[in-house]
Design a protein around this motif. Structure first.
Motif, PDB file in Angstrom:
ATOM      1  N   VAL A 156      -4.179 -49.902  -5.650  1.00 55.48           N
ATOM      2  CA  VAL A 156      -3.226 -49.032  -4.721  1.00 55.48           C
ATOM      3  C   VAL A 156      -4.365 -47.670  -4.052  1.00 55.48           C
ATOM      4  CG1 VAL A 156      -0.612 -47.787  -4.036  1.00 55.48           C
ATOM      5  CG2 VAL A 156      -1.556 -50.113  -5.271  1.00 55.48           C
ATOM      6  N   ASN A 157      -4.611 -47.065  -2.852  1.00 56.34           N
ATOM      7  CA  ASN A 157      -4.555 -46.123  -2.745  1.00 56.34           C
ATOM      8  C   ASN A 157      -3.646 -45.289  -2.701  1.00 56.34           C
ATOM      9  OD1 ASN A 157      -7.393 -47.265  -1.112  1.00 56.34           O
ATOM     10  ND2 ASN A 157      -5.641 -47.337   0.467  1.00 56.34           N
ATOM     11  N   THR A 158      -5.024 -43.687  -3.789  1.00 60.29           N
ATOM     12  CA  THR A 158      -4.114 -43.149  -4.267  1.00 60.29           C
ATOM     13  C   THR A 158      -4.173 -41.537  -3.070  1.00 60.29           C
ATOM     14  OG1 THR A 158      -5.693 -42.023  -5.266  1.00 60.29           O
ATOM     15  CG2 THR A 158      -4.634 -43.871  -6.476  1.00 60.29           C
ATOM     16  N   GLY A 159      -4.531 -41.926  -2.021  1.00 56.64           N
ATOM     17  CA  GLY A 159      -4.120 -40.409  -1.350  1.00 56.64           C
ATOM     18  C   GLY A 159      -3.334 -39.867  -0.811  1.00 56.64           C
ATOM     19  N   ARG A 160      -2.714 -38.897  -0.850  1.00 55.97           N
ATOM     20  CA  ARG A 160      -1.667 -38.682  -0.325  1.00 55.97           C
ATOM     21  C   ARG A 160      -1.583 -38.555   1.123  1.00 55.97           C
ATOM     22  NH1 ARG A 160       2.970 -35.385  -1.035  1.00 55.97           N
ATOM     23  NH2 ARG A 160       2.517 -34.778  -3.248  1.00 55.97           N
ATOM     24  N   GLY A 161      -0.053 -39.246   1.325  1.00 54.31           N
ATOM     25  CA  GLY A 161      -0.109 -39.447   3.146  1.00 54.31           C
ATOM     26  C   GLY A 161       0.420 -38.712   3.741  1.00 54.31           C
ATOM     27  N   ARG A 162       0.919 -37.686   5.459  1.00 54.77           N
ATOM     28  CA  ARG A 162       1.433 -37.124   5.668  1.00 54.77           C
ATOM     29  C   ARG A 162       2.228 -36.833   5.162  1.00 54.77           C
ATOM     30  NH1 ARG A 162       3.136 -39.446  10.209  1.00 54.77           N
ATOM     31  NH2 ARG A 162       1.352 -39.875  11.161  1.00 54.77           N
ATOM     32  N   THR A 163       2.215 -35.366   4.915  1.00 58.88           N
ATOM     33  CA  THR A 163       3.499 -33.785   4.121  1.00 58.88           C
ATOM     34  C   THR A 163       3.035 -33.065   5.477  1.00 58.88           C
ATOM     35  OG1 THR A 163       2.601 -35.215   2.654  1.00 58.88           O
ATOM     36  CG2 THR A 163       3.435 -32.830   1.584  1.00 58.88           C
ATOM     37  N   PHE A 164       4.241 -32.837   5.312  1.00 62.67           N
ATOM     38  CA  PHE A 164       4.456 -30.792   5.835  1.00 62.67           C
ATOM     39  C   PHE A 164       5.237 -29.851   4.555  1.00 62.67           C
ATOM     40  CE2 PHE A 164       4.990 -34.433   9.073  1.00 62.67           C
ATOM     41  CZ  PHE A 164       4.937 -33.685  10.412  1.00 62.67           C
ATOM     42  N   ILE A 165       4.932 -28.995   4.919  1.00 59.59           N
ATOM     43  CA  ILE A 165       4.637 -28.338   4.031  1.00 59.59           C
ATOM     44  C   ILE A 165       4.967 -26.603   4.741  1.00 59.59           C
ATOM     45  CG2 ILE A 165       4.402 -26.753   2.028  1.00 59.59           C
ATOM     46  CD1 ILE A 165       1.825 -29.217   1.833  1.00 59.59           C
ATOM     47  N   VAL A 166       6.528 -26.395   4.471  1.00 57.66           N
ATOM     48  CA  VAL A 166       6.941 -24.738   5.091  1.00 57.66           C
ATOM     49  C   VAL A 166       7.134 -24.317   4.182  1.00 57.66           C
ATOM     50  CG1 VAL A 166       7.713 -25.926   7.265  1.00 57.66           C
ATOM     51  CG2 VAL A 166       9.354 -25.449   4.819  1.00 57.66           C
ATOM     52  N   GLY A 167       6.635 -22.857   3.824  1.00 56.74           N
ATOM     53  CA  GLY A 167       7.494 -21.869   2.954  1.00 56.74           C
ATOM     54  C   GLY A 167       7.355 -20.090   3.916  1.00 56.74           C
ATOM     55  N   ALA A 168       7.060 -19.459   2.420  1.00 58.95           N
ATOM     56  CA  ALA A 168       7.264 -18.204   3.182  1.00 58.95           C
ATOM     57  C   ALA A 168       6.958 -16.925   2.080  1.00 58.95           C
ATOM     58  CB  ALA A 168       9.327 -17.177   3.313  1.00 58.95           C
ATOM     59  N   THR A 169       6.405 -15.998   2.645  1.00 63.63           N
ATOM     60  CA  THR A 169       5.871 -14.725   1.259  1.00 63.63           C
ATOM     61  C   THR A 169       6.842 -13.677   1.816  1.00 63.63           C
ATOM     62  OG1 THR A 169       3.846 -14.198   2.370  1.00 63.63           O
ATOM     63  CG2 THR A 169       3.730 -16.450   0.705  1.00 63.63           C
ATOM     64  N   ALA A 170       6.641 -12.969   0.762  1.00 61.07           N
ATOM     65  CA  ALA A 170       7.274 -11.490   1.248  1.00 61.07           C
ATOM     66  C   ALA A 170       6.660 -10.445  -0.305  1.00 61.07           C
ATOM     67  CB  ALA A 170       8.469 -11.513   1.480  1.00 61.07           C
ATOM     68  N   ARG A 171       6.828  -9.655   0.432  1.00 64.38           N
ATOM     69  CA  ARG A 171       6.606  -7.438  -0.552  1.00 64.38           C
ATOM     70  C   ARG A 171       7.851  -7.036   0.010  1.00 64.38           C
ATOM     71  NH1 ARG A 171       0.402  -6.433  -1.551  1.00 64.38           N
ATOM     72  NH2 ARG A 171      -0.001  -6.500   0.993  1.00 64.38           N
ATOM     73  N   PHE A 172       8.150  -6.249  -1.163  1.00 62.30           N
ATOM     74  CA  PHE A 172       9.054  -5.208  -0.407  1.00 62.30           C
ATOM     75  C   PHE A 172       9.572  -4.256  -1.833  1.00 62.30           C
ATOM     76  CE2 PHE A 172      11.698  -8.935  -1.519  1.00 62.30           C
ATOM     77  CZ  PHE A 172      12.759  -8.603  -2.453  1.00 62.30           C
ATOM     78  N   PRO A 179       0.773  -1.114  -0.003  1.00 67.35           N
ATOM     79  CA  PRO A 179      -0.073  -0.290   0.541  1.00 67.35           C
ATOM     80  C   PRO A 179       1.249   1.351   0.121  1.00 67.35           C
ATOM     81  CG  PRO A 179      -1.227  -1.597   1.697  1.00 67.35           C
ATOM     82  CD  PRO A 179       0.621  -1.986   1.504  1.00 67.35           C
ATOM     83  N   GLY A 180       0.653   2.289  -1.202  1.00 63.40           N
ATOM     84  CA  GLY A 180       0.978   3.259  -1.101  1.00 63.40           C
ATOM     85  C   GLY A 180       2.987   3.412  -1.854  1.00 63.40           C
ATOM     86  N   ARG A 181       3.053   2.030  -2.122  1.00 65.85           N
ATOM     87  CA  ARG A 181       4.139   1.974  -3.311  1.00 65.85           C
ATOM     88  C   ARG A 181       4.042   2.048  -4.976  1.00 65.85           C
ATOM     89  NH1 ARG A 181       7.886  -0.970  -0.115  1.00 65.85           N
ATOM     90  NH2 ARG A 181       8.437   0.197   2.038  1.00 65.85           N
ATOM     91  N   ASP A 182       4.546   2.432  -5.317  1.00 64.72           N
ATOM     92  CA  ASP A 182       4.775   2.594  -7.026  1.00 64.72           C
ATOM     93  C   ASP A 182       5.563   1.645  -7.373  1.00 64.72           C
ATOM     94  OD1 ASP A 182       2.932   4.701  -7.282  1.00 64.72           O
ATOM     95  OD2 ASP A 182       4.012   5.991  -7.016  1.00 64.72           O
ATOM     96  N   GLN A 183       6.446   0.860  -6.482  1.00 66.90           N
ATOM     97  CA  GLN A 183       7.207  -0.016  -7.349  1.00 66.90           C
ATOM     98  C   GLN A 183       7.587  -1.219  -6.528  1.00 66.90           C
ATOM     99  OE1 GLN A 183      10.872   1.149  -8.472  1.00 66.90           O
ATOM    100  NE2 GLN A 183      11.742   2.300  -7.053  1.00 66.90           N
TER     101      GLN A 183
END
Length: 718
Positions: free
Chosen positions: A702-718, A187-191
Motif C-alpha cells: 500500500v502506498n505510504t505517501g501522504r495524500g493532499r493535506t491542507f495546513i493552517v497556522g499562526a505564529t506570534a511574539r509579544f 528586538p529591543g525587548r527584555d521579556q
C-alpha cells in the motif's frame, strides 16, 4: 489499535558551574551580521544570507564555508514544510531520511551513509545515539526524537567534519538547533512570549508551542546580562490517507510532548555560560513490529566560552548528559515489558587562535573530546546487547591564507574501546539459579585507534567566487549492537545462537570533495542576491560493516552476523544547491545525482533494515513577496528518483518508481508581532510509495505517501 500508556515526566532542575583560568578566540562574521540586521530593519528578508554564530555545525553562512554544508531556517521549517522534519532534511542536497510511517524517530542519511554513528546526528550539539532492534523490519539505525516546534534551524555538513562533532563520524553530521532567548524576544525587548499553532486536514491533527523568556542585567551595577527562557510543545497526529484515499497500513498516531529550559549568564564580554535542559516524551504503536513503544529523552547541557578579545584565545568547553529510555508496554509478543536505557555523556574543549604576518593570515584550531555511549536492557532486551562504547580523540587544524589562496591541514587522533556481554543464560539452566533473572555470561572488550589527516585548498579568484578541494580520512568504530549482536531474536539463552563478531574492525573512509561557492549581489536589480554551492564527492570505504553470512574457522556452517565487507565500497555523486532572491521574487533549489549503493550480502533488510538513498532527488522552491513583502506566496516541486527497498539481497529487493510532488504555501505578516501561514502538501493528491520508508511499509503493498493535506497556522511574539 493498542492502548497507549502515557507517561508524564517533570524535567529536574539542574545547575552546573565551570570555572576556567585559561582563555581563547572565536571567529565571527560581524560585517555579515550587521548587514543582516540592516536588511531586517529595512523590511527586506534575504533568505539566502542567513547567519548563525556558534561553535558547532552550522556556525555561519554555508556559502562561506569551503565544505558541502546546508542550512534550513525556522521560517521554512514552520511555514513551508508543515513541521515535517523528514521533508526539511530531504530538501537539502545529498541528504535524506529513513522514514517508516509508524516510527517518529528520525534517521539522517548523508550520501548513502546512515545508522551506527556514520552520521553524527545531534540536537543542540548533543549526539543522539539511541537505537533499538525490534521485528523483522527493525533497524539498528540511530534515531533522533525531534520536536520541530522547538527548532530554529537544521544544519548539515557532508563528508569530513572538523572538531568534536567529527569524532567517530564517517560521512557527515546534522545538527537540529532548538530555540533560544533571541528567538523568543522581539528586538529591543527584555521579556516576551512566542507561540506557534497549526492544524490540518487528512488526519494531520494539531500542534502548538508556547515559549517565554526574560533578560536582565546580571550584576547589581547593571553590567553583564542574564537570561532564562522555557518552552513547551504538544502535538497530536493520527492515521492519514494516501492519494488513493486509503489509510496507510501502519498507524502513525502519536501525541508527543516536549519542552526545554535555557539559562545564559554573561557577566562581561569575556565569559559566557549557558545551561540547558530538554525533554521529549512520546508513546506510539510500532505496528510493523507489533509493540507499543514509550520513549522518554532527557538532555542536559553546559557550554562555556572565554572570549577576551585577544585573537590568540577563544576557549569553548561543552558538556552533555543524554538519557533515552524505551519501554514496550505490556501488550504484544515475547518482548513485552522490554526496558532499555541508553546513556550518553560527553565533553569537549577547543581553542581557536589567529595571527597575521604581513599579508598572510594564520589560524589554529585544536582540542580534545570524549564520549561514552552505554546501553543497558532488561531480560526482554531481545537482540539488543548491553555494551559501552567509549570514544576519545585529539584534533588540530592549521589554516594559512595569503591573497586569493588558502591551505588548511588537519590531523585528528581517534581512539575507541568497546565492552559488552557475549550472551545470557536463562534461570534454571547451567550455572544460572532458578527464580531470578537471566545471568550474564562472558564479557569481552575490544579497542582500536587511528590517525586521520585532512587537507583543504581554496582559491578565490573573485570576491564572489571561491573554489575548494578537500581530501580527508574518517573513521567509525563498531558499536555494541554490531559486535555483540546475538543472532536470532533473543539474547536470553532461550535457544538463539550466539553470533557475536569480536573480529569486527572499524570502518575507514578516504573522501574527496571538490566544489565552488558563489555569492553574487546586485546582478539584475539593486539588492538582489544569487547563491550557489556545487560540488562533486567520491568516498572509498574499507571494512564496511553490514549484516550478512559469515563462517569462521571451526564453525560447521555459515551463520548470519555483522561482518566487515572485503574490498572497497565506493560512493560518489554531484550536489547542487542555491538560489536567487530579489526581495519581491525568489527561487531556491537543490539537486543530487549520485551512486551511493553499498553492497548487500545475504539477509540484509530482514534481520536489519537497510536504507538505500535514491540515486537522484531534487527540490525547487519559487515564490513572490507582495504588499511591502508582508504577503508571501510560493510553490515547491519535490522530485525523488527510483528507489530500492532491500529484501534479503539485491536480486530480491523491492524497486519503486520515481515520483514528483507539488506543494504550495503562503504567509501574511499582518503586524510586527504576528503572522498567519498555510501550506498544501501534495496538491495533485498523487499516490506514491515514500522512498526509504522501511521494509515493512514497502512489503505491505500500500502506498505510504501522504495524500493532499491542507495546513493552517499562526505564529506570534509579544
Amino acid at each position: 489499535m493498542l492502548t497507549r500508556a502515557r507517561r508524564h515526566h517533570i524535567l529536574p532542575a539542574t545547575a552546573m558551574a565551570l570555572a576556567m583560568t585559561v582563555g581563547t578566540a572565536h571567529h565571527t562574521s560581524a560585517q555579515d551580521g550587521r548587514q543582516q540586521a540592516e536588511e531586517t530593519e529595512s523590511g527586506r528578508r534575504t533568505l539566502l544570507q542567513r547567519l548563525i554564530v556558534s561553535d558547532t555545525i552550522g556556525s555561519g553562512d554555508p556559502y562561506d564555508e569551503a565544505a558541502p554544508a546546508s542550512t534550513v531556517d525556522r521560517e521554512a521549517i514552520t511555514e513551508r514544510f508543515g513541521g515535517d522534519a523528514n521533508q526539511v532534511v530531504r530538501s537539502t542536497a545529498g541528504t535524506f531520511t529513513r522514514a517508516p510511517s509508524d516510527q517518529p524517530g528520525l534517521t539522517v542519511n548523508v550520501r548513502g551513509l546512515q545508522g551506527m554513528g556514520r552520521v553524527n546526528t545531534m540536537i543542540d550539539g548533543v549526539p543522539q545515539t539511541f537505537r533499538n532492534l525490534s521485528g523483522h523490519g527493525g533497524t539498528f539505525d540511530d534515531m533522533a526524537y525531534v520536536d520541530t516546534n522547538l527548532l530554529t534551524s537544521v544544519d548539515v555538513q557532508r563528508g569530513s567534519v572538523s572538531g568534536a562533532e567529527g569524532m567517530g563520524a564517517l560521512g557527515g553530521a546534522a545538527n537540529f538547533r532548538t530555540i533560544g532567548i533571541e528567538d523568543v524576544l522581539l528586538p529591543g525587548r527584555d521579556q516576551g512570549v512566542m507561540t506557534t499553532w497549526r492544524g490540518g486536514t487528512n488526519a494531520y491533527g494539531w500542534s502548538g508551542m508556547i515559549a517565554g523568556g526574560l533578560r536582565t542585567p546580571m550584576l547589581p551595577n547593571g553590567e553583564g546580562m542574564a537570561s532564562v527562557m522555557g518552552a513547551f510543545s504538544y502535538t497530536e497526529k493520527r492515521r492519514f490517507e494516501n492519494g488513493d484515499s486509503i489509510e496507510v497500513p501502519f498507524d502513525p498516531s502519536q501525541k508527543p510532548s516536549s519542552g526545554l529550559i535555557k539559562v545564559e549568564l554573561k557577566p562581561n564580554d569575556t565569559h559566557e555560560l549557558k545551561l540547558g535542559g530538554r525533554w521529549y516524551d512520546n508513546a506510539f504503536y510500532v505496528q510493523s513490529g507489533g509493540y507499543d513503544w514509550s520513549v522518554n529523552n532527557q538532555t542536559y547541557t553546559a557550554n562555556y566560552a572565554y572570549t577576551p578579545g585577544d585573537p590568540l584565545w577563544d576557549l569553548r568547553v561543552n558538556a552533555y548528559h543524554n538519557i533515552t529510555k524505551l519501554d514496550f508496554d505490556g501488550i504484544g509478543g515475547v518482548f513485552s515489558n522490554r526496558h532499555g536505557v541508553n546513556t550518553a555523556t560527553g565533553i569537549d574543549i577547543s581553542n581557536r587562535s589567529r595571527t597575521s604576518f604581513g599579508n598572510t593570515d594564520l589560524e589554529f584550531y585544536s582540542g580534545a573530546a570524549y564520549s561514552s555511549d552505554d546501553y543497558e536492557g532488561n531480560d526482554q532486551r531481545g537482540a539488543n546487547p548491553d555494551g559501552r562504547l567509549i570514544k576519545g580523540g585529539l584534533f588540530g587544524e592549521a589554516a594559512l591564507t595569503h591573497g586569493i589562496m588558502s591551505l588548511k591541514g588537519g590531523l585528528r587522533y581517534d581512539r575507541w574501546q568497546l565492552s559488552g556481554v557475549r550472551g545470557y543464560t536463562r534461570p534454571g539452566f547451567g550455572d544460572c539459579p532458578a527464580g531470578g533473572g537471566n545471568c550474564p555470561g562472558e564479557s569481552a572488550s575490544r579497542s582500536g585507534d587511528e590517525w586521520n589527516p585532512s587537507i583543504t585548498a581554496t582559491l578565490k579568484p573573485l570576491d564572489w567566487m571561491e573554489f575548494y578541494a578537500t581530501y580527508a580520512h574518517t573513521y567509525r568504530a563498531p558499536t555494541a549492537s554490531e559486535m555483540f549482536y546475538p543472532g536470532g531474536h533473543n539474547f536470553n539463552g532461550s535457544g538463539s545462537p550466539i553470533e557475536n563478531n569480536l573480529d569486527l574492525t572499524a570502518e575507514t573512509m578516504r573522501g574527496i570533495d571538490i566544489g565552488v561557492n558563489v555569492k553574487a549581489n546586485d546582478l539584475f536589480v539593486a539588492g538582489d542576491a544569487f547563491r550557489l554551492k556545487a560540488g562533486y564527492f567520491r568516498n572509498r570505504i574499507k571494512n564496511f560493516i553490514t549484516y550478512g553470512m559469515d563462517q569462521k574457522p571451526g564453525e560447521v556452517s555459515p551463520t548470519i552476523r555483522w561482518i566487515n565487507l572485503p574490498g572497497t565500497t565506493t560512493m560518489s555523486g554531484f550536489e547542487l544547491e542555491g538560489g536567487y532572491d530579489a526581495g519581491f521574487i525568489y527561487a531556491n533549489f537543490s539537486l543530487t545525482i549520485a551512486d551511493t549503493e553499498q553492497p548487500l550480502p545475504y539477509f540484509a533488510g530482514v534481520g536489519n533494515d537497510v536504507g538505500r538513498l535514491p540515486d537522484d532527488f531534487a527540490t525547487i522552491d519559487v515564490g513572490t513577496r507582495l504588499f511591502d513583502q508582508r504577503l508571501t506566496l510560493g510553490g515547491r516541486m519535490r522530485y525523488v528518483g527510483d528507489s530500492v527497498q532491500v529484501f534479503f539481497d539485491d536480486a530480491n529487493s523491492i524497486h519503486f518508481p520515481s515520483y514528483v510532488l507539488f506543494d504550495a504555501y503562503g504567509s501574511w505578516q499582518f503586524n510586527e508581532n504576528a503572522k498567519l501561514f498555510f501550506s498544501v502538501e501534495n496538491i495533485a493528491d498523487k499516490s506514491y510509495m515514500n522512498a526509504m520508508g522501511g521494509f515493512a511499509d514497502s512489503y505491505n503493498g500500500v502506498n505510504t505517501g501522504r495524500g493532499r493535506t491542507f495546513i493552517v497556522g499562526a505564529t506570534a511574539r509579544f
